[in-house]
Structure formats: C-alpha cells, structure tokens
Design a protein around this motif. Structure first.
Motif, mmCIF file in Angstrom:
data_model
loop_
_atom_site.group_PDB
_atom_site.id
_atom_site.type_symbol
_atom_site.label_atom_id
_atom_site.label_comp_id
_atom_site.label_asym_id
_atom_site.label_seq_id
_atom_site.Cartn_x
_atom_site.Cartn_y
_atom_site.Cartn_z
ATOM 1 N N ARG A 102 0.853 -1.192 0.000
ATOM 2 C CA ARG A 102 0.000 0.000 0.000
ATOM 3 C C ARG A 102 0.880 1.230 0.000
ATOM 4 O O ARG A 102 1.957 1.243 0.574
ATOM 5 C CB ARG A 102 -0.889 -0.001 1.237
ATOM 6 C CG ARG A 102 -1.888 -1.150 1.210
ATOM 7 C CD ARG A 102 -2.756 -1.147 2.418
ATOM 8 N NE ARG A 102 -3.655 -0.002 2.387
ATOM 9 C CZ ARG A 102 -4.322 0.429 3.448
ATOM 10 N NH1 ARG A 102 -4.187 -0.161 4.600
ATOM 11 N NH2 ARG A 102 -5.125 1.470 3.340
ATOM 12 N N ILE A 111 -2.759 4.662 2.782
ATOM 13 C CA ILE A 111 -2.818 4.534 4.238
ATOM 14 C C ILE A 111 -3.454 5.781 4.854
ATOM 15 O O ILE A 111 -4.294 5.692 5.753
ATOM 16 C CB ILE A 111 -1.411 4.266 4.811
ATOM 17 C CG1 ILE A 111 -0.923 2.873 4.384
ATOM 18 C CG2 ILE A 111 -1.400 4.418 6.335
ATOM 19 C CD1 ILE A 111 0.555 2.624 4.634
ATOM 20 N N HIS A 129 -0.456 2.119 11.530
ATOM 21 C CA HIS A 129 -0.123 2.759 10.265
ATOM 22 C C HIS A 129 1.062 3.702 10.375
ATOM 23 O O HIS A 129 1.784 3.886 9.387
ATOM 24 C CB HIS A 129 -1.342 3.454 9.669
ATOM 25 C CG HIS A 129 -2.313 2.479 9.082
ATOM 26 N ND1 HIS A 129 -1.943 1.489 8.202
ATOM 27 C CD2 HIS A 129 -3.638 2.327 9.262
ATOM 28 C CE1 HIS A 129 -2.989 0.781 7.857
ATOM 29 N NE2 HIS A 129 -4.038 1.263 8.500
ATOM 30 N N GLN A 136 3.818 1.437 9.600
ATOM 31 C CA GLN A 136 3.875 1.127 8.174
ATOM 32 C C GLN A 136 4.497 2.280 7.389
ATOM 33 O O GLN A 136 5.330 2.059 6.504
ATOM 34 C CB GLN A 136 2.485 0.844 7.622
ATOM 35 C CG GLN A 136 1.943 -0.507 7.969
ATOM 36 C CD GLN A 136 0.669 -0.792 7.210
ATOM 37 O OE1 GLN A 136 -0.213 0.067 7.108
ATOM 38 N NE2 GLN A 136 0.552 -1.995 6.688
#
Length: 158
Positions: free
Chosen positions: A39, A44, A140, A143
């Motif tokens: 992604r 996100i 997130h 990430q």
C-alpha cells in the motif's frame, strides 16, 4: 474520567504522530508502493482519515453492508484527498464526531458483540471497536515509517 474518555487524548496524539510521518514523505513518493504490491502512504492516509468515522457509525447502530457499491462510493469520496494534509483534515473532522460519541456511549454496552462487515470480518466487542482508531493510527505510523526506510529516508519524525 471513564474508560471511553481515556481513549480520547491517546487517539488524538496517535493520529497526529501518524500524519506527522506521512507529511514528511515527498510528494513523488506518496503513491509509491513497496514492490509495486504493498500500500502507498497516500492509501494509508485515506484509511486513517476514515477509521474514526467507521467506529462512530458502529457505535450509532451499525455500519451497514459492505459491498462493491459501498467500496465504489468510498473511492469516489476519497478521490479528492490527494495529500496527507487533506486526509488529516478529514480525519480531524471524523475524530471530533468519534470523541463526542465516546463521551455519550454507555459503558455497560462495551461487551456487546457484532460482526465486522468487511469481507467476512471477525466478531468483535464494542470495546474493541472503540479502541480501533487508536491502534489503527499506531499500526499505520509504523507502516509509513517502514515505507520511508525502503525509499531511503532514515529520519525520525518526533
């Protein structure tokens, strides 16, 4: 302060932190996907912009059915969010409504269970739903930080 009210400040701070990392990503890297399969940071950010709203809907009685039409509507809605700043602005609007819902939601209902409507999602409690935005922002942020290292950015955005 009750349990639900105790979620407000940590959730607000987790959102700020995640978007601080996202806003440090150069514009040319916002849509970049690791291995062309993961992604992107912008994807996100769009999810983070909406996650508090999903929890608020569930506290209000349900999310409804998740299907191709729902997915297409979400994609139309988010298509104008082309920067982390735009996503953060929407996120803050949704957080305000979520925090208002937390302040009035009866704690005695937190053990009630419901089925998440996303692709055969699991059954969770309303308490888990209330905690969802907090852990989603934290998850997130990690990430985004990892994606940054993959394109060579090793900075910490405290």
């Amino acid at each position: 302060m009750n349990f639900l009210e105790s979620l407000i400040e940590p959730t607000r701070e987790a959102a700020r932190e995640a978007f601080r990392y996202a806003k440090a990503v150069p514009a040319e890297k916002l849509s970049w996907k690791p291995l062309d399969a993961g992604r992107s940071v912008l994807d996100i950010c769009k999810e983070m912009a909406q996650c508090a709203g999903w929890s608020t809907q569930i506290l209000g009685g349900g999310f409804g059915e998740w299907n191709e039409e729902t997915q297409a509507e979400m994609e139309r809605k988010t298509s104008s969010w082309t920067t982390p700043e735009a996503c953060e602005e929407e996120c803050n609007r949704q957080l305000d409504a979520y925090f208002a819902a937390l302040k009035t939601f009866p704690e005695e209902r937190l053990s009630e269970k419901f089925q998440l409507p996303f692709e055969g999602g699991p059954e969770i409690t309303l308490k888990q739903n209330c905690e969802y935005p907090l852990w989603n922002f934290q998850y997130h942020q990690g990430q985004i930080a990892y994606i940054q290292t993959l394109y060579g950015d090793k900075n910490m955005y405290w």
